[in-house]
Design a protein around this motif. Structure first.
Motif, PDB file in Angstrom:
ATOM      1  N   ASN A 197      -4.486   0.682  -6.093  1.00 13.78           N
ATOM      2  CA  ASN A 197      -4.626   2.075  -5.689  1.00 13.78           C
ATOM      3  C   ASN A 197      -5.039   2.904  -6.895  1.00 13.78           C
ATOM      4  O   ASN A 197      -4.344   2.897  -7.908  1.00 13.78           O
ATOM      5  N   GLY A 198      -6.171   3.571  -6.803  1.00  9.06           N
ATOM      6  CA  GLY A 198      -6.625   4.437  -7.886  1.00  9.06           C
ATOM      7  C   GLY A 198      -7.534   3.773  -8.903  1.00  9.06           C
ATOM      8  O   GLY A 198      -7.916   4.397  -9.902  1.00  9.06           O
ATOM      9  N   ALA A 255      11.792   2.680  -7.782  1.00  9.09           N
ATOM     10  CA  ALA A 255      11.948   3.070  -6.376  1.00  9.09           C
ATOM     11  C   ALA A 255      10.868   2.443  -5.510  1.00  9.09           C
ATOM     12  O   ALA A 255      11.134   1.992  -4.392  1.00  9.09           O
ATOM     13  N   ALA A 256       9.641   2.376  -6.022  1.00  6.55           N
ATOM     14  CA  ALA A 256       8.549   1.769  -5.263  1.00  6.55           C
ATOM     15  C   ALA A 256       8.802   0.275  -5.055  1.00  6.55           C
ATOM     16  O   ALA A 256       8.576  -0.263  -3.966  1.00  6.55           O
ATOM     17  N   GLN A 271       0.824  -1.200   0.000  1.00  6.58           N
ATOM     18  CA  GLN A 271       0.000   0.000   0.000  1.00  6.58           C
ATOM     19  C   GLN A 271       0.862   1.255   0.000  1.00  6.58           C
ATOM     20  O   GLN A 271       0.606   2.202  -0.758  1.00  6.58           O
ATOM     21  N   ALA A 272       1.879   1.280   0.866  1.00 11.22           N
ATOM     22  CA  ALA A 272       2.756   2.446   0.944  1.00 11.22           C
ATOM     23  C   ALA A 272       3.526   2.652  -0.363  1.00 11.22           C
ATOM     24  O   ALA A 272       3.680   3.778  -0.839  1.00 11.22           O
ATOM     25  N   ALA A 273       4.003   1.548  -0.957  1.00 10.48           N
ATOM     26  CA  ALA A 273       4.768   1.645  -2.204  1.00 10.48           C
ATOM     27  C   ALA A 273       3.890   2.139  -3.353  1.00 10.48           C
ATOM     28  O   ALA A 273       4.322   2.965  -4.170  1.00 10.48           O
ATOM     29  N   LEU A 274       2.670   1.641  -3.442  1.00  8.58           N
ATOM     30  CA  LEU A 274       1.779   2.056  -4.531  1.00  8.58           C
ATOM     31  C   LEU A 274       1.377   3.519  -4.381  1.00  8.58           C
ATOM     32  O   LEU A 274       1.278   4.251  -5.377  1.00  8.58           O
ATOM     33  N   ARG A 297       2.235   6.465  -7.182  1.00 10.60           N
ATOM     34  CA  ARG A 297       1.268   7.395  -7.777  1.00 10.60           C
ATOM     35  C   ARG A 297       1.693   8.846  -7.540  1.00 10.60           C
ATOM     36  O   ARG A 297       1.599   9.687  -8.432  1.00 10.60           O
ATOM     37  N   ARG A 298       2.167   9.138  -6.335  1.00  8.63           N
ATOM     38  CA  ARG A 298       2.527  10.523  -6.004  1.00  8.63           C
ATOM     39  C   ARG A 298       3.760  10.988  -6.768  1.00  8.63           C
ATOM     40  O   ARG A 298       3.820  12.139  -7.203  1.00  8.63           O
TER      41      ARG A 298
END
Length: 280
Positions: A43-44, A134-135, A11-14, A18-19
């Motif tokens: 996510n999204g 990076a994610a 969840q944090a990586a996704l 996106r950001r």
């Protein structure tokens, strides 16, 4: 039920993907066996079409990324001739066109896959690729920590017949305790962190060294971390490197711990902490 490391870290990586990339959709999951990954986090998305999808190695864009162990992308998923199209129905339901897939690789072993996607057929630039890589590395590092914790939890428990005088066995226990304490700040999974804390507590009291009727001493978690490093012979600089702190910060924690323990030297502090059942 506490969320797994897959859910928390994915969840944090996704969200980060996106950001940092501007992509409206991100999704991914870890391998359930050597050849299949299940999309567990999305996510999204506008639909539920992607969630639960099982990706086979070599199939589709993500499967190709897993098989080659490198990032792969297509400008228009629906018309691409460079991938197989087993997952067209789910991709079309979500309206995805331009997609990048990045494998999560831990010690040369593919452990999962992350995707980022646009709903337009546009070429993805270097910034997008860098953000996706990076994610994936965020998830990779989380898995490395989890693996290390699991190994230490398995190896760090003292044998039932290990006597406190068995110096070699107890040095192993103390080293496992120190390593577990050093890993603690990196663990985001609440269930795993609770298990880690419980095992550290058992290791710390395993020698039965706490003096009956003695004054109860409470130390901050970081003070115990620093003392565990000091007990292993680490200098302030080495302890700082192991714990991700500045040497001055380590010195401050050590001074505070010594004051609470009524100790005048580093060695006295370690001995007092062991007597209080704070260190093995």
């Amino acid at each position: 039920m506490p969320e797994s490391v897959e859910a928390v870290e994915m969840q944090a990586a996704l969200l980060r993907l996106r950001r940092t990339s501007g992509l409206p959709v991100a999704f991914g999951g870890l391998l359930s066996d050597r050849r299949h990954a299940r999309i567990a986090e999305v996510n999204g998305a506008r639909t539920a079409a992607l969630r639960g999808l099982v990706i086979s190695s070599g199939s589709g864009l993500g499967g190709k990324s897993m098989a080659l162990s490198r990032p792969c992308a297509v400008t228009d998923y629906r018309s691409s001739r460079h991938i197989s199209h087993e997952y067209d129905t789910a991709v079309a339901a979500e309206g995805l066109r331009s997609v990048v897939a990045v494998p999560v690789v831990v010690r040369r072993e593919v452990r999962g896959v992350l995707y980022g996607a646009l709903r337009e057929p546009l070429a993805l630039g270097d910034r997008t690729f860098d953000a996706a890589v990076a994610a994936a590395r965020d998830v990779e590092q989380a898995l490395v920590v989890r693996d290390e914790v699991r190994q230490l939890l398995a190896a760090g428990r003292p044998a039932p017949d290990a006597a406190p005088g068995a110096a070699g066995a107890w040095e192993d226990v103390r080293e496992a305790h120190r390593e577990l304490r050093a890993l603690m700040p990196k663990v985001l999974d609440p269930a795993l962190r609770d298990e880690l804390l419980a095992v550290c507590g058992r290791l710390a009291s395993a020698t039965g060294a706490r003096e009956p009727g003695g004054r109860e001493v409470r130390l901050a978690p970081r003070e115990i971390d620093v003392l565990a490093c000091v007990a292993a012979g680490a200098t302030n600089a080495v302890a700082a490197d192991r714990l991700g702190l500045r040497p001055e910060t380590v010195k401050g924690y050590l001074r505070s711990a010594m004051r609470r323990l009524g100790a005048h030297t580093r060695l006295e502090a370690v001995v007092a902490a062991r007597r209080a059942g704070l260190l093995p």
